[in-house]
Design a protein around this motif. Structure first.
Motif, PDB file in Angstrom:
ATOM      1  N   LYS A  77      95.270  25.016 -64.096  1.00  0.00           N
ATOM      2  CA  LYS A  77      93.599  24.714 -63.903  1.00  0.00           C
ATOM      3  C   LYS A  77      93.156  23.368 -63.388  1.00  0.00           C
ATOM      4  N   ARG A  93      90.099  27.740 -64.499  1.00  0.00           N
ATOM      5  CA  ARG A  93      91.463  28.329 -63.939  1.00  0.00           C
ATOM      6  C   ARG A  93      91.509  28.479 -62.819  1.00  0.00           C
ATOM      7  N   ARG A  96      90.856  32.023 -61.158  1.00  0.00           N
ATOM      8  CA  ARG A  96      89.623  32.692 -61.144  1.00  0.00           C
ATOM      9  C   ARG A  96      88.768  31.668 -60.281  1.00  0.00           C
ATOM     10  N   GLY A  98      86.924  31.594 -57.215  1.00  0.00           N
ATOM     11  CA  GLY A  98      86.266  32.279 -56.084  1.00  0.00           C
ATOM     12  C   GLY A  98      86.450  31.538 -54.924  1.00  0.00           C
ATOM     13  N   GLY A 119      84.501  27.399 -58.102  1.00  0.00           N
ATOM     14  CA  GLY A 119      83.889  28.364 -58.891  1.00  0.00           C
ATOM     15  C   GLY A 119      82.588  27.705 -59.387  1.00  0.00           C
ATOM     16  N   CYS A 140      95.816  27.644 -55.782  1.00  0.00           N
ATOM     17  CA  CYS A 140      95.037  28.829 -55.912  1.00  0.00           C
ATOM     18  C   CYS A 140      95.858  30.111 -55.079  1.00  0.00           C
TER      19      CYS A 140
END
Length: 141
Positions: A77, A93, A96, A98, A119, A140
């Motif tokens: 994270k 995180r 997650r 995008g 995000g 990522c």
């Protein structure tokens, strides 16, 4: 903030020192007239001393907040931690994230700071933002 035994810290840094510019400028603007008043006749020295004390407290508070705010990237994270008595953290995180964005003004490019948006998490005044962006992008993937 590191939860799992496999999670490790990849980067921990403070925000860029530019965040101190405006608070220290305000403190100096208060300290200047305060120092002038100290040399005048009574009761101006008392007002000047109070202004100097307030300016010192404003400067100390700004430096303390800067010192206690950290940007941390782990293998899982990205988060920013701030506060002294009440530590708070905002995290996202990496799985997650995008869209990952890097924003830099002209002054930010010259001085080496920028804003990272991962995000829903936006971290302003990040020092060496391209390095952080590249690290988060690699983690990522």
């Amino acid at each position: 903030m590191v939860n799992g035994k496999d999670e490790r810290i990849c980067l921990e840094a403070r925000r860029h020192g530019i965040v101190l510019a405006l608070p220290l400028l305000r403190a100096a603007a208060l300290a200047g007239p305060g120092a002038f008043c100290v040399g005048l006749d009574w009761p101006a020295p008392a007002v000047g001393a109070a202004a100097l004390a307030l300016a010192a407290l404003l400067a100390l508070r700004a430096v303390w907040r800067w010192e206690r705010t950290h940007v941390v990237v782990t293998t899982d994270k990205l988060f920013v931690v701030h506060g002294t008595l009440r530590r708070r953290a905002a995290a996202v995180r990496l799985a997650r994230v995008g869209a990952l964005e890097l924003e830099q003004t002209i002054l930010g490019r010259v001085l080496g700071y920028g804003t990272i948006v991962a995000g829903e998490l936006e971290i302003t005044h990040v020092q060496e933002p391209r390095k952080l962006y590249g690290l988060v992008e690699r983690l990522c993937a």
